[in-house]
Design an enzyme around this catalytic site. Structure first.
Site, PDB file in Angstrom:
ATOM      1  N   ARG A  35     -49.035  22.101  13.040  1.00  0.00           N
ATOM      2  CA  ARG A  35     -48.123  20.988  12.712  1.00  0.00           C
ATOM      3  C   ARG A  35     -47.040  20.851  13.785  1.00  0.00           C
ATOM      4  O   ARG A  35     -46.653  21.830  14.412  1.00  0.00           O
ATOM      5  CB  ARG A  35     -47.450  21.236  11.360  1.00  0.00           C
ATOM      6  CG  ARG A  35     -48.354  20.976  10.181  1.00  0.00           C
ATOM      7  CD  ARG A  35     -47.549  21.018   8.873  1.00  0.00           C
ATOM      8  NE  ARG A  35     -47.115  22.364   8.531  1.00  0.00           N
ATOM      9  CZ  ARG A  35     -46.281  22.644   7.531  1.00  0.00           C
ATOM     10  NH1 ARG A  35     -45.783  21.656   6.798  1.00  0.00           N
ATOM     11  NH2 ARG A  35     -45.939  23.885   7.268  1.00  0.00           N
ATOM     12  N   HIS A  92     -18.971 -20.575  -2.602  1.00  0.00           N
ATOM     13  CA  HIS A  92     -18.214 -20.587  -3.849  1.00  0.00           C
ATOM     14  C   HIS A  92     -18.950 -19.813  -4.945  1.00  0.00           C
ATOM     15  O   HIS A  92     -18.383 -18.932  -5.598  1.00  0.00           O
ATOM     16  CB  HIS A  92     -17.989 -22.045  -4.278  1.00  0.00           C
ATOM     17  CG  HIS A  92     -17.251 -22.177  -5.560  1.00  0.00           C
ATOM     18  ND1 HIS A  92     -17.886 -22.380  -6.761  1.00  0.00           N
ATOM     19  CD2 HIS A  92     -15.934 -22.082  -5.835  1.00  0.00           C
ATOM     20  CE1 HIS A  92     -16.974 -22.442  -7.720  1.00  0.00           C
ATOM     21  NE2 HIS A  92     -15.775 -22.266  -7.182  1.00  0.00           N
ATOM     22  N   ARG A 152      -5.427 -15.570  -8.014  1.00  0.00           N
ATOM     23  CA  ARG A 152      -5.457 -16.911  -7.417  1.00  0.00           C
ATOM     24  C   ARG A 152      -5.080 -17.912  -8.488  1.00  0.00           C
ATOM     25  O   ARG A 152      -5.872 -18.158  -9.400  1.00  0.00           O
ATOM     26  CB  ARG A 152      -6.857 -17.205  -6.879  1.00  0.00           C
ATOM     27  CG  ARG A 152      -7.202 -16.410  -5.628  1.00  0.00           C
ATOM     28  CD  ARG A 152      -8.689 -16.362  -5.383  1.00  0.00           C
ATOM     29  NE  ARG A 152      -9.285 -15.488  -6.380  1.00  0.00           N
ATOM     30  CZ  ARG A 152     -10.273 -14.631  -6.139  1.00  0.00           C
ATOM     31  NH1 ARG A 152     -10.796 -14.534  -4.943  1.00  0.00           N
ATOM     32  NH2 ARG A 152     -10.753 -13.886  -7.108  1.00  0.00           N
ATOM     33  N   ARG A 204      -0.699 -15.009  -6.133  1.00  0.00           N
ATOM     34  CA  ARG A 204      -0.666 -15.868  -4.943  1.00  0.00           C
ATOM     35  C   ARG A 204      -0.294 -17.281  -5.363  1.00  0.00           C
ATOM     36  O   ARG A 204      -0.928 -17.848  -6.266  1.00  0.00           O
ATOM     37  CB  ARG A 204      -2.033 -15.884  -4.269  1.00  0.00           C
ATOM     38  CG  ARG A 204      -2.042 -16.756  -3.026  1.00  0.00           C
ATOM     39  CD  ARG A 204      -3.354 -16.671  -2.288  1.00  0.00           C
ATOM     40  NE  ARG A 204      -4.398 -17.420  -2.985  1.00  0.00           N
ATOM     41  CZ  ARG A 204      -5.656 -17.481  -2.555  1.00  0.00           C
ATOM     42  NH1 ARG A 204      -6.025 -16.826  -1.469  1.00  0.00           N
ATOM     43  NH2 ARG A 204      -6.564 -18.156  -3.223  1.00  0.00           N
ATOM     44  N   GLU A 241      -3.553 -14.393   6.890  1.00  0.00           N
ATOM     45  CA  GLU A 241      -4.895 -14.985   6.943  1.00  0.00           C
ATOM     46  C   GLU A 241      -5.148 -15.685   8.256  1.00  0.00           C
ATOM     47  O   GLU A 241      -6.274 -16.058   8.549  1.00  0.00           O
ATOM     48  CB  GLU A 241      -5.045 -16.016   5.816  1.00  0.00           C
ATOM     49  CG  GLU A 241      -4.946 -15.425   4.446  1.00  0.00           C
ATOM     50  CD  GLU A 241      -4.708 -16.500   3.400  1.00  0.00           C
ATOM     51  OE1 GLU A 241      -5.662 -16.917   2.746  1.00  0.00           O
ATOM     52  OE2 GLU A 241      -3.539 -16.938   3.278  1.00  0.00           O
ATOM     53  N   THR A 276      -8.835 -11.107   4.418  1.00  0.00           N
ATOM     54  CA  THR A 276      -9.773 -10.966   5.541  1.00  0.00           C
ATOM     55  C   THR A 276     -10.863 -12.025   5.541  1.00  0.00           C
ATOM     56  O   THR A 276     -11.509 -12.218   6.559  1.00  0.00           O
ATOM     57  CB  THR A 276     -10.391  -9.561   5.562  1.00  0.00           C
ATOM     58  OG1 THR A 276     -10.903  -9.270   4.264  1.00  0.00           O
ATOM     59  CG2 THR A 276      -9.353  -8.536   5.949  1.00  0.00           C
ATOM     60  N   ASN A 277     -11.091 -12.719   4.416  1.00  0.00           N
ATOM     61  CA  ASN A 277     -12.067 -13.821   4.462  1.00  0.00           C
ATOM     62  C   ASN A 277     -11.591 -14.886   5.438  1.00  0.00           C
ATOM     63  O   ASN A 277     -12.279 -15.234   6.398  1.00  0.00           O
ATOM     64  CB  ASN A 277     -12.215 -14.496   3.093  1.00  0.00           C
ATOM     65  CG  ASN A 277     -12.785 -13.576   2.050  1.00  0.00           C
ATOM     66  OD1 ASN A 277     -13.121 -12.430   2.348  1.00  0.00           O
ATOM     67  ND2 ASN A 277     -12.891 -14.060   0.836  1.00  0.00           N
ATOM     68  N   ASP A 278     -10.389 -15.407   5.166  1.00  0.00           N
ATOM     69  CA  ASP A 278      -9.884 -16.468   6.028  1.00  0.00           C
ATOM     70  C   ASP A 278      -9.596 -15.936   7.427  1.00  0.00           C
ATOM     71  O   ASP A 278      -9.850 -16.610   8.421  1.00  0.00           O
ATOM     72  CB  ASP A 278      -8.624 -17.095   5.429  1.00  0.00           C
ATOM     73  CG  ASP A 278      -8.983 -18.162   4.404  1.00  0.00           C
ATOM     74  OD1 ASP A 278     -10.179 -18.240   4.059  1.00  0.00           O
ATOM     75  OD2 ASP A 278      -8.101 -18.897   3.967  1.00  0.00           O
ATOM     76  N   CYS A 316      -6.953  -7.832   0.766  1.00  0.00           N
ATOM     77  CA  CYS A 316      -7.419  -8.467  -0.467  1.00  0.00           C
ATOM     78  C   CYS A 316      -8.557  -9.450  -0.244  1.00  0.00           C
ATOM     79  O   CYS A 316      -8.812 -10.285  -1.079  1.00  0.00           O
ATOM     80  CB  CYS A 316      -6.263  -9.144  -1.191  1.00  0.00           C
ATOM     81  SG  CYS A 316      -5.631 -10.585  -0.349  1.00  0.00           S
TER      82      CYS A 316
END
Lengths: 835, 835
Positions: free
Chosen positions: B73, B411, B518, B574, B702, B724-726, B788
């Protein structure tokens, strides 16, 4: 008793310290030193004045001030801080009247006495000026009436002791300086809490009386053109600034032949001493000239150029100083027609002045109508709610553009600036009624299409009818200054030019190359748009390739034109940038026509168009993203670029090394993928034509990430060009198309010091530019750096670009001269970092 | 002759160096040391094997390997690099048959001989395996037929010398290692060009023959649950990995009673030695157990938790190690129902798995239908082309969501993840026909509304009909691990929670607070939306104030609910963020109804709505920009927040210090202006209620500019929270709504290593976070920092947040346990920086 150092004589050989005796005191000392006829007098230092305010104690004044009338003027330590109103004719009283009458005649003495009682009553005793004047009848008895008025109002007889008059005036002015309103006003201008004022006591030159007597202001250059001539305002039988304040009776200096030489001589002395053309206040008393003060000569933007160049050519200032004397932004007055300064203006409304210059023409409401008017040689103004890329040919055809919507960076504004077409945007008070083809005015009236209108792109005013204009001028001192700028600057100025028209304008303005050729505009031309649309709507890559094959020769011909016009200067071509749906039709009729051409149902085509819609087109599938997903588009463009360069080399013998720029990059892998495609096209061209095409590939830095990762990008790029429009949008999270709704309110409330699309945001966007420049050059020391946003024509941004070590800025063709001068100033200032 | 050090005995007290003898060689030595029945053998070092490949020279092998059959092997130096196939039964030949028959019976000997000829022919001589098998008839004569086939194909008799067989196999395997394909494959896995392989020669445990003979794999934990039990696969009369490879005949270990204790004992030894549950290969030869190798036990995501906790509780590993053993992302299997692993799947199509978990229900095509189904207690799946904010109540009512359009951050995806509702987005192959109320499948069929469907949010599969499910489990070892995580971590985990439902889910998952509430979602509720619309469409500030006065009590009631549920834990609210036009109706019927309510014509209302449209809503008038231009909106929200805090204090005795967060900031002056407004509201509340309301004000970072200017923001902010999305959208210039069209192609082509909306872009966005954290804390050492965005639930991003010094992360309620574990791991790793 005051220490001697608290008083300085104006006619003294020892220089007067402006930090203690104020700017005017120091200036009068300087002027006296030039041999100018400055009346004798003294300056009380700021500490002496402070002591007067505190204790009321007046220092001993020199005997030689004499028994004549005196004036008392403020001399603030900083010219910005203002000061109390001057008081003239101090010392006149019943007992002095005979002596004064002997000097200026009885009538003159009466006038002087009345003026003094009036100023003393209103300024020192605080009586209401209007009440005081209204209650005094005209006639000979006015001095007496004034004095009794004074007594009635104050309960005291008008003071008859000249020394008491002077002391009261001194105490009053010393204390007036410390009144809360005065204090707040000057602190708002940056004065410290303990800012002081000096006071000047001078013998009066009377200006009222016998012979040639009066006062005025003069300068030895024309205020509009800057040409050498005696120019000013004069009012006989007046004192101080009467000729300037009550100027409806004032006249020019033509009648002053007997003092003409003296005035010219005085102006020349001042020019040499101050190293600038000066305006000076003068008084004539029975033909004798006195000079009371001076300040920089009044001048239009055009005159400023002539004055600076003339001073340098006379050896009074250096060329360097001449270059720094002119605000580059003011050069626009040389480049565009302007409304005559004195022409009457019938203002319809005011919008944002988006592109400078003025034009008159008939209103047209569509691009088609503009083109028709042009074909008939009728000057026209294109009026639209807002413009779209399809209006470009209409903007080309119009003398000016007026829109109701949009901001400083709306489509209309950007295109018009690029073309040098005067433009007003955001004229929200106007309403365009396309059904009835008329424009509703804010006052309820309507103007039909075809009515004449004038646009003043400098002020943002929309005017009824035609208005007389001045013509632009690019020669004479303007030309000289530009030559000096080109000798001085070490940063290139390129133009953002998409069309042969743009390129020719840019060359006329002596540009160093094209820094941004936006290829998309080429696809909006008639005969191309539908081919472009077939490409976009093709089912697959092969369908796209077929349409692109049809577009390539047209695109290649565009590039041949540009390369020929630029004659070997660098040309940076940006590959296709906008989202493809921008090219698709919107109206039903157009959709139906295109559907028929494509063999589709209108409904099917509408669905395809809907499918391509984007929520945020600015942040969507555009730029390099299109290039990567549909590589055949950029391949076609590369073929057209290489083909054009080869054709120009073959036909004209001109070597062109095109610069190919990739838009909207956010990761270096994007550059690498496009580079591989372009290299393949180049290799294929070599196989066909012989030599491997030469070119330089670079990336456009428009996303914050591209700026942060500039070190990566520099590995695969010969140059980086900063698209500061988009970079500003992304950095702020702010669409220039949508910011118009609140930008004015934002600037008004001080949220943003200035519109960041207008003036580069040094703190945010600027930091990204610096960071990117540094990181890019670290990886690749030969990296060429440029700035090609709207900011490329903004002097502050150009200065910043120079400090950031950029190799070039690129701006609208019509801003090239501005950028050339700004670049020269930036070079001068960069070499003198302590300025 | 080989130097002695080139050969290592497996049964040696000296440890075998994996760097020379490979990982398997070292492992077998370790296993032998545990007293496990490992067959005797030797390992040839990689340099010895390289020498064999080069010169063909075989080192002398020890006598004690004996005359029995041998296996050969590979033992690669790195477990990732693969290696040539093992050869078994080396040494069998005509002369050896009698001895082998005596050991395993005549039939067994024939089988072994035939297997060897087959492997030798195909692996060593390179004959085609299929040809070779197809041409051999069944029956007793098969060994002879195999041998003559071999002779016919190779022109040589099948080798009868056991040493020659072994040497040929050794030479072959040594050379096979260096074939180009093998080399490229392992170099792709990071192997260096000169990577070596060691070879293991071992006595065979035969597995074929008399009595209890066979081979299999076993582990002492259940692979699905991790519970202690003997679990595995076994195939009688087989060798090596036959039971695993040809597993249709393999069975469980239930029949192996006589070796059960030996297997359990072996498993326990291996567990203790390897500090993990292990799976091991074993062979039984006439009842005698041999163990051939081991590897980590097979385990489901749930089993992994049980195994780690059990090991720690048994003292075999530390709690720290147990926490690091579990991939936080795999905890989702504890939180959501899943489809049974073995259930048959009738797959309709596959989309993007946007929110994990599985659900079955009837298809509904509108939010209303979902709410109706819910009111009738019928589980339903909401199927939409894409969802809008108006669908939120439908998503609440549905068991799962399926959309045809949109990406991981559309969305539907964001809302579904927040609610813990399984969701698949971007199922582009499906077409929703709303006219005929049916769903078109890719194969041309259609499903009517009401048909049953199953959504597997883990795999992205859409399945026909109902499928059996497993239930979620939050107790037992899951609970224990979570407790350990909470003891270990020093970073808070908050939830993004907008509603009482969200807040309750978050508390069930033991959250530390709400990091992002939100407020806009609150305005979409029935009875509020039209008031909101009246506010938006009001002519002036007074009209807005009237509508806001009506909204305030509703908003205050929302906050009371949240504050009560959170019971004193921090709640970050917010202020209104989306552009106002998002609240306006789109359909004609709705517009007509609203116009009637507002006393407007439908046409006038349509015009108002059109006037509010934006080109790039993401970059338009939203966030703090709305708050500054229409200050009465944030004022109302501040009043509602303070009123709610006061009500909760009064009614429940709970002190709430609300955190108020300002969205979309790009300059500190924005924070200052809003702060002034909120301070004024607080002062006004004090005048009414007594105490000045306590609160903390912070900014949401943002925009790239907010990150760059964090030093300014920290002057006016108690906390900064990174959206961190925007921030990712702005940094890349990439809208998450529009990126779906090309993101897959981009990741596939390696332009982006991963979707930056899914996994935080450390190089670009990450640098901005680090920079902002550092600049913010420099100005304000007490500044609280949080993250966030969607990334708040991503383990790699959580680790980054810990390293960046953040105080908390905030994520969807259903990701809270994942974040808690990831935060614990981050704390462990941050304390051991060399890991």
């Amino acid at each position: 008793m005051a220490r001697l150092s608290q008083i300085a004589a104006i006619h003294s050989d020892a220089p007067v310290d402006p930090a203690r005796f104020g700017t005017r005191g120091a200036r009068l000392n300087l002027m006296a030193g030039l041999g100018l006829p400055v009346p004798k007098g003294v300056v009380l230092s700021a500490d002496a004045v402070a002591e007067i305010a505190r204790s009321g104690t007046i220092p001993d004044l020199p005997e030689w001030l004499g028994q004549g009338l005196l004036s008392l003027r403020a001399s603030p330590l900083n010219v910005e801080w203002g000061g109390p109103t001057a008081i003239m004719n101090i010392g006149i009283c019943d007992a002095a009247l005979p002596a004064i009458s002997a000097r200026v005649g009885a009538l003159g003495a009466q006038v002087l006495y009345r003026r003094f009682v009036h100023s003393y009553a209103t300024h020192i005793a605080g009586l209401d000026a209007e009440d005081f004047e209204a209650s005094i009848p005209d006639g000979e008895a006015r001095v007496a009436t004034c004095k009794s008025m004074y007594e009635a109002e104050t309960g005291e007889a008008f003071p008859q002791d000249p020394e008491a008059q002077l002391h009261n005036c001194l105490r009053h002015m010393a204390r007036a300086w410390n009144r809360p309103t005065a204090r707040i006003l000057r602190q708002a201008k940056g004065a410290p809490a303990d800012a002081g004022v000096a006071l000047i006591i001078q013998q009066m030159a009377l200006g009222i009386g016998q012979g040639l007597s009066g006062a005025g202001a003069a300068q030895i250059v024309d205020d509009q053109t800057g040409a050498p001539m005696l120019w000013g305002r004069y009012l006989a039988q007046s004192q101080g600034q009467d000729a300037l304040i009550a100027n409806h009776n004032a006249v020019g200096l033509e009648g002053l032949d007997e003092v003409r030489d003296a005035l010219l001589d005085a102006g020349q002395r001042m020019t040499r001493a101050a190293r600038d053309a000066m305006q000076f206040e003068f008084t004539l008393e029975n033909g004798a000239l006195s000079i009371l003060d001076m300040q920089p000569a009044k001048r239009s933007h055009k005159a400023a150029v002539r004055i600076a160049v003339d001073l340098a050519e006379a050896g009074i200032i250096s060329r360097r100083d001449a270059l720094l004397r002119v605000d580059p932004r003011n050069l626009v007055d040389h480049l565009h027609p302007r409304i005559e300064p004195d022409a009457p203006r019938d203002i319809v409304t005011t919008g944002l002045s988006a592109s400078p210059g003025a034009a008159t023409g008939v209103m047209v409401f569509s691009a088609e109508a503009a083109m028709t008017a042009k074909s008939q040689d009728r000057p026209c103004i294109l009026v639209r709610s807002e413009t779209t890329p399809e209006d470009i040919r209409g903007i080309h055809a119009a003398q000016a553009v007026l829109t109701m919507r949009g901001g400083m960076t709306s489509h209309a504004a950007v295109i018009a600036r690029g073309l040098g077409v005067p433009c007003i945007v955001g004229a929200q008070a106007l309403q365009l009624d396309m059904a009835r083809r008329c424009l509703h005015l804010p006052d309820g009236r309507e103007l039909p299409e075809g009515a004449p209108l004038t646009i003043d792109g400098n002020s943002g005013q929309v005017l009824f009818g035609a208005v007389p204009m001045t013509r632009p001028s690019l020669d004479g001192s303007f030309k000289t200054l530009m030559e000096w700028a080109d000798e001085t600057r070490d940063m290139q100025v390129r133009a953002n030019a998409d069309t042969p028209v743009d390129a020719r304008v840019a060359r006329r303005f002596k540009v160093d190359g094209i820094g941004l050729c936006r290829t998309e505009h080429m696809f909006f031309e008639a005969g191309r748009l539908n081919v472009m649309r077939r490409m976009i709507l093709a089912e697959d890559a092969q369908g796209r390739r077929d349409a692109l094959d049809a577009l390539r020769p047209m695109q290649q011909a565009d590039f041949v034109d540009l390369f020929e016009i630029m004659h070997g200067l660098p040309v940076t071509i940006r590959l296709l940038d906008p989202p493809l749906h921008e090219f698709l039709p919107r109206g039903s009729a157009e959709i139906t026509a295109l559907a028929a051409e494509m063999g589709l149902s209108a409904e099917a085509l509408k669905q395809r168009i809907r499918d391509m819609e984007e929520v945020n087109p600015m942040l969507g599938m555009r730029g390099v993203r299109v290039g990567i997903i549909m590589p055949e588009i950029y391949e076609m463009q590369a073929r057209a670029i290489f083909g054009a360069a080869e054709a120009v080399r073959r036909n004209r013998g001109t070597t062109v090394v095109p610069e190919i720029m990739i838009p909207l990059v956010s990761a270096n892998r994007e550059v690498e993928l496009i580079r591989a495609r372009i290299e393949a096209v180049a290799a294929e061209m070599q196989a066909g034509a012989g030599d491997l095409p030469e070119y330089r590939l670079g990336a456009m830095v428009e996303t914050p990430r591209a700026a942060l990762r500039a070190g990566d990008l520099a590995q695969s790029s010969a140059f980086l060009s900063f698209g500061t429009n988009d970079l500003t949008q992304m950095t702020y999270g702010l669409s220039r198309d949508d910011a118009g709704r609140f930008m004015r309110a934002y600037v008004r409330q001080g949220v943003f010091a200035e519109d960041p699309f207008h003036s580069l945001d040094l703190e945010g966007v600027g930091e990204l530019l610096l960071l990117a420049a540094q990181r890019g050059r670290e990886t690749n020391p030969d990296l060429v750096l440029g700035l090609c946003g709207e900011h490329g024509g903004d002097p502050a941004s150009i200065r910043f670009s120079k400090l950031a070590g950029f190799d070039y800025v690129s701006c609208s063709p019509f801003r090239v001269p501005i950028a050339r001068l700004a670049a020269a100033q930036a070079s001068i200032l960069a070499a003198e970092p302590d300025r």
